[in-house]
Design a protein around this motif. Structure first.
Motif, short mmCIF file in Angstrom:
data_model
loop_
_atom_site.label_atom_id
_atom_site.label_comp_id
_atom_site.label_asym_id
_atom_site.label_seq_id
_atom_site.Cartn_x
_atom_site.Cartn_y
_atom_site.Cartn_z
N THR A 169 7.98 -8.96 -8.53
CA THR A 169 9.39 -9.30 -8.68
C THR A 169 10.17 -8.68 -7.53
O THR A 169 9.97 -7.50 -7.20
CB THR A 169 9.95 -8.78 -10.02
N VAL A 170 11.05 -9.47 -6.90
CA VAL A 170 11.90 -8.98 -5.81
C VAL A 170 13.33 -9.40 -6.09
O VAL A 170 13.62 -10.59 -6.19
CB VAL A 170 11.44 -9.56 -4.44
N ASN A 171 14.19 -8.43 -6.26
CA ASN A 171 15.61 -8.69 -6.49
C ASN A 171 15.82 -9.64 -7.66
O ASN A 171 16.68 -10.53 -7.63
CB ASN A 171 16.24 -9.28 -5.22
N GLY A 172 15.01 -9.47 -8.69
CA GLY A 172 15.16 -10.27 -9.90
C GLY A 172 14.44 -11.60 -9.87
O GLY A 172 14.40 -12.31 -10.88
N ALA A 173 13.85 -11.97 -8.74
CA ALA A 173 13.13 -13.25 -8.61
C ALA A 173 11.62 -12.99 -8.66
O ALA A 173 11.12 -12.09 -7.99
CB ALA A 173 13.50 -13.95 -7.31
N ASP A 225 19.85 -11.72 3.27
CA ASP A 225 20.89 -12.45 2.53
C ASP A 225 21.98 -11.50 2.04
O ASP A 225 23.18 -11.79 2.15
CB ASP A 225 20.27 -13.20 1.34
N LYS A 226 21.55 -10.36 1.53
CA LYS A 226 22.51 -9.40 0.95
C LYS A 226 23.45 -8.84 2.02
O LYS A 226 24.65 -8.66 1.78
CB LYS A 226 21.75 -8.26 0.27
N TYR A 227 22.91 -8.56 3.20
CA TYR A 227 23.71 -7.94 4.26
C TYR A 227 24.19 -8.95 5.32
O TYR A 227 24.66 -8.56 6.37
CB TYR A 227 22.91 -6.81 4.92
N HIS A 228 24.03 -10.26 5.02
CA HIS A 228 24.56 -11.34 5.88
C HIS A 228 24.08 -11.18 7.33
O HIS A 228 24.87 -11.10 8.27
CB HIS A 228 26.09 -11.34 5.84
N LEU A 229 22.76 -11.19 7.51
CA LEU A 229 22.18 -10.95 8.83
C LEU A 229 21.68 -12.23 9.51
O LEU A 229 20.76 -12.19 10.31
CB LEU A 229 21.03 -9.94 8.72
N ALA A 230 22.27 -13.36 9.19
CA ALA A 230 21.86 -14.62 9.83
C ALA A 230 22.22 -14.58 11.32
O ALA A 230 23.27 -14.07 11.70
CB ALA A 230 22.56 -15.79 9.15
N PRO A 231 21.34 -15.11 12.21
CA PRO A 231 21.65 -15.10 13.65
C PRO A 231 22.76 -16.10 13.96
O PRO A 231 22.95 -17.09 13.26
CB PRO A 231 20.32 -15.54 14.28
N ARG A 269 13.73 -10.36 11.10
CA ARG A 269 13.54 -9.32 12.12
C ARG A 269 14.77 -8.43 12.25
O ARG A 269 14.66 -7.22 12.50
CB ARG A 269 13.20 -9.95 13.46
N GLN A 270 15.96 -9.03 12.07
CA GLN A 270 17.18 -8.25 12.20
C GLN A 270 17.28 -7.15 11.16
O GLN A 270 17.92 -6.12 11.41
CB GLN A 270 18.41 -9.18 12.08
N VAL A 271 16.65 -7.33 10.01
CA VAL A 271 16.74 -6.32 8.95
C VAL A 271 16.24 -4.98 9.44
O VAL A 271 16.83 -3.93 9.17
CB VAL A 271 15.94 -6.77 7.70
N LEU A 272 15.13 -5.00 10.20
CA LEU A 272 14.52 -3.74 10.64
C LEU A 272 14.80 -3.40 12.10
O LEU A 272 14.55 -2.27 12.52
CB LEU A 272 13.00 -3.79 10.42
N GLU A 273 15.30 -4.38 12.88
CA GLU A 273 15.52 -4.13 14.31
C GLU A 273 16.50 -2.99 14.56
O GLU A 273 16.32 -2.20 15.47
CB GLU A 273 16.01 -5.40 15.00
N GLY A 274 17.56 -2.92 13.75
CA GLY A 274 18.55 -1.87 13.94
C GLY A 274 17.95 -0.48 13.79
O GLY A 274 18.38 0.47 14.45
N ILE A 275 16.95 -0.35 12.92
CA ILE A 275 16.29 0.93 12.71
C ILE A 275 15.29 1.20 13.83
O ILE A 275 15.32 2.24 14.48
CB ILE A 275 15.57 0.95 11.35
#
Length: 640
Positions: A44-48, A102-108, A163-169
C-alpha cells in the motif's frame, strides 16, 4: 434482514444458485482462487493498493527488458523469490516517488520537457537534414511499442517528475578533500597477510561413499535431481526484416518513388564562412568581458573598411585553434552544424558581409560570409541507394501489416498445425528439442521470449498440442509455436542419476573435510602461533588482491587488528582458507590516485545515502507498507 432470509429461504437459494453456480461452471474454483489472488493487495502506498496482478505484470516486464538487454542471462535467476521481491520493492519505490511528486507538485515545465525530448537520441535520429521531425515514422516507432506520441511524452514527463523528487537531495551533497580522505583511508589501507589454503580437491580421493550412502543422499535431496518439464516444439516466425530482404524493387517503381518524394530530396542550402573568435573565460568579471568585446568591435570596424584583410587578421587575432591557421575558414556547413547564435547570424547575411560582434558560449565572433550553395534537386542516380533502402522498408511495413493479420488469424483458426500459415506466407516451420518453460542459458531468438514460452506451456497448448496465439517477440516480429512431444517434470529414479548423486556427495564431503581440517589448524595456530607453517607473506588491499581470492581479501580486511597478528578463517569457492594478518599500513605512497575522482566517489556515496534516507522518510509520510513477506535468505552453516 435475517427474518426475511428465514421466511424466503427458497427464493434466496435460487438467487444464489443463479448468480454463483454459472460463474463456477465458467471459471471453476481455481479461477475464483486465481482471481482473488490477483486482486490481493501486496503493498500500500499513500492509501492505494498494489495488487498481486500488478506485481506479476511488473516482474514480467522486468524480465523481458533484462533479457532483451542480456539475451544470455540465466532465466532461472528470475524465478527466485529474491528476484521477484526485488521487483516488488522497485514497484513500491516508483509508486512512492510518484505519490511524492504529485503531493509536492513536481511536474516538469513544458520548456524542460521539450528540451529533454529534443535531446533524446532516438528522436534526434528521425530529424531530416532541414531539422524537421518525421512525424509519421515517429508515430510508427511508438506504435510498435504500444504508445502514441502523447502517451510517450506523458511517460517522459512522469519519469522527469520522479527524478525531481530526489534530485534536490542528491545534487546538494558535497564532500571536501578532508572528508574524502577520512572515508577512503581505511578503505585503501594495506594488510600484510599469510594464507594457508585447504582445497576441497585435495580431499576428493579420501571420499569413497558406498551404495547405502549414495541412496540416502539421493532420498534426502530428490528435489535437486528433479528434471523440469520439457517439450519438442515447432514454430514459425513472421519478421519484417525477412520481408524487407525479399523485396526487389523494379526500376519503374524506384523512379515513381523518386518522383513522389522529390520535395523531400531537395539538397539543403550550404554556406561557407570564416570567423575570428575572441574567447572569454566563463568566470571572467564583467569588466574583462567588456574589454574583450570592445576589442572585437574595433576589429569589426577595421574589417568593414578593409574586408580583404579578414584572413590576415584572423591568423593573428583568432583564438580558434581549428580555423585560425586557415585564416578563419570554416568551409561549407548546413543548418544545425553550428551553435544557434552563430547560425542565426550566418543565415541572415549576404555573401561578402561582415557581421556585428556575435556572442556565444565560446566567446565573441566576427563572421564573414564567403560563399553560398543554394538548394538543388538531387538526381535519381545520386539518391538511388537511399531510395531503394527506403522503398524496401516502406513496402516491408505495408506487407507486414497485411501479413500480420493473416498470420494471427491462421494460427488461431487452424490451431492444430503450423503448416497452413507457413504455406500461406512462405514461412519456414522450424523445430527445437528439449525446450523448457524457462529458456536455457544461451538461448537466443524467439524461444528465449518469456511470453511465447508462457503461451507454449499453457494447459490447453500442452494437453491439446494447439498452436499458441500470435505473440509479439520483438519489434515488427510475430511468432507462434506448438508442442509436438511433451515430457512432464519428473524425479528420475536413483539408477538414472547415480553418477550425478555420487559427484555431488563427494564434492560436499570433500568440502566438509577441507573445512574441518582448516578450522582445526586455525584453533591450533591461534593457541601456538609458532607452530604455524605458512606461505610467504603478501600485501593486499581492496584495490590490489595480489592474486588472492576475493573471499580471502574481504576476510583479511574485515579482521579486527587491535591485537596483531590476527587470525581468521573463511570459506572459499574451492574450500577453506586460514588467514594471518601480520601488519596494517596506510595506502602505498606510490599508489595511483586521483583526488578529484575520489572526492566525486565519496560525494556520490553521500548523495546516495542522503537520497535513501529521504526516501525512507517519504515512506513514513505516505504510509507505505509492503504486505508480502520478505523471502528468507538461508546462509550455509559456518559461512562468514
Amino acid at each position: 434482514m435475517f427474518e426475511f432470509i428465514r421466511k424466503h429461504s427458497k427464493i434466496v437459494m435460487v438467487v444464489l444458485f443463479l448468480l454463483i453456480i454459472p460463474s463456477f461452471v465458467m471459471f471453476g474454483v481455481d479461477g475464483y482462487r486465481r482471481s482473488m489472488e490477483q486482486g490481493a493487495a501486496v503493498a500500500t502506498v499513500n492509501g492505494a493498493d498494489i495488487t498481486q496482478g500488478e506485481w506479476d505484470e511488473a516482474h514480467r516486464l522486468t524480465v523481458e527488458r533484462t533479457r532483451a538487454q542480456s539475451p544470455n542471462i540465466d532465466a532461472r535467476f528470475f524465478d527466485t523469490p529474491a528476484a521477484k521481491y526485488a521487483t516488488l520493492e522497485r514497484l513500491v519505490r516508483e509508486r512512492t516517488l510518484r505519490a511524492a511528486a504529485d503531493k509536492y507538485h513536481l511536474a516538469p515545465s513544458e520548456a524542460r520537457l521539450a528540451s529533454t525530448l529534443q535531446q533524446d537520441p532516438s528522436i534526434a535520429a528521425l530529424r531530416s537534414a532541414d531539422g524537421k521531425l518525421d512525424i509519421a515514422q515517429y508515430r510508427q516507432i511508438l506504435a510498435a511499442q504500444g504508445m502514441t506520441p502523447e502517451s510517450y511524452e506523458a511517460r517522459v514527463a512522469s519519469d522527469m517528475a520522479l527524478r525531481q523528487v530526489l534530485e534536490g537531495i542528491s545534487s546538494s551533497a558535497v564532500a571536501t578533500t578532508a572528508q574524502a580522505d577520512a572515508v577512503l583511508a581505511p578503505f585503501f589501507q594495506q594488510r600484510n597477510i599469510q594464507v594457508a589454503s585447504f582445497k576441497s580437491a585435495d580431499y576428493v580421493a579420501k571420499v569413497q561413499p558406498n551404495d547405502a550412502e549414495l541412496q540416502a543422499y539421493y532420498d534426502a535431496h530428490q528435489a535437486v535431481f528433479r528434471k523440469p518439464e520439457q517439450a519438442d516444439v515447432e514454430y514459425v516466425v513472421l519478421d519484417i526484416e525477412a520481408l524487407r530482404q525479399g523485396i526487389v524493387p523494379a526500376e519503374k517503381d524506384l523512379r515513381d518513388f523518386y518522383e513522389q518524394n522529390q520535395a523531400r530530396l531537395v539538397g539543403q542550402e550550404e554556406r561557407r564562412a570564416s570567423h575570428i573568435l575572441l574567447t572569454v573565460p566563463k568566470d571572467a568579471p564583467q569588466t574583462e568581458r567588456d574589454k574583450i568585446k570592445a576589442h572585437a568591435e574595433q576589429l569589426v570596424a577595421t574589417l568593414r573598411k578593409e574586408p580583404g584583410r579578414f584572413a590576415e587578421i584572423a591568423r593573428k587575432e583568432s583564438q580558434d585553434p581549428g580555423s585560425a591557421a586557415q585564416g578563419g575558414d570554416l568551409n561549407f556547413f548546413t543548418r544545425g552544424a553550428m551553435v544557434k547564435p552563430f547560425e542565426d547570424a550566418v543565415y541572415s547575411m549576404k555573401k561578402g558581409d561582415i557581421s556585428d560582434v556575435v556572442t556565444s558560449d565560446f566567446g565573441f565572433h566576427i563572421i564573414q560570409l564567403t560563399d553560398i550553395k543554394a538548394q538543388r534537386q538531387r538526381s535519381f542516380e545520386e539518391v538511388r541507394a537511399d531510395l531503394e533502402s527506403q522503398y524496401r522498408q516502406q513496402e516491408a511495413q505495408k506487407r507486414f501489416a497485411e501479413a500480420a493479420d493473416t498470420f494471427t488469424n491462421t494460427v488461431y483458426e487452424q490451431a492444430d498445425s503450423l503448416k497452413p500459415v507457413a504455406d500461406k506466407l512462405k514461412l519456414t516451420v522450424r523445430t527445437a528439442s528439449n525446450v523448457g518453460r524457462n529458456a536455457a542459458p544461451g538461448t537466443a531468438g524467439v524461444l528465449a521470449n518469456e511470453r511465447l514460452l508462457t503461451a507454449l506451456f499453457a494447459p490447453d497448448a500442452v494437453e491439446k498440442k494447439r498452436n499458441t496465439e500470435a505473440v509479439e517477440t520483438g519489434p515488427s516480429q510475430l511468432a507462434s509455436a506448438r508442442i509436438v512431444n511433451y515430457t512432464p517434470a519428473r524425479t528420475p529414479p536413483f539408477a538414472e542419476v547415480r553418477d550425478e548423486v555420487r559427484q555431488r556427495l563427494i564434492r560436499e564431503k570433500a568440502g566438509e573435510m577441507a573445512k574441518k581440517d582448516g578450522e582445526a589448524r586455525l584453533a591450533e595456530w591461534k593457541t601456538t602461533p609458532a607452530s604455524a607453517r605458512l606461505p610467504a607473506a603478501v600485501d593486499v588491499s581492496r584495490g590490489d588482491a595480489a592474486a588472492q581470492a576475493p573471499a580471502v581479501v574481504a576476510a583479511a580486511m574485515r579482521a579486527p587488528t587491535a591485537s596483531l597478528p590476527a587470525w581468521v578463517g573463511v570459506d572459499t569457492a574451492d574450500g577453506y582458507a586460514v588467514v594471518r594478518v601480520n601488519s596494517v599500513a596506510p595506502r602505498a605512497a606510490n599508489a595511483k590516485s586521483d583526488p578529484t575522482s575520489e572526492r566525486m566517489q565519496v560525494t556520490q556515496s553521500s548523495a546516495s545515502a542522503e537520497s535513501n534516507a529521504y526516501y525512507e522518510w517519504l515512506r513514513t509520510q505516505l504510509k507505505v507498507q509492503i504486505k508480502a513477506p520478505r523471502p528468507i535468505t538461508i546462509t550455509a552453516p559456518g559461512a562468514n
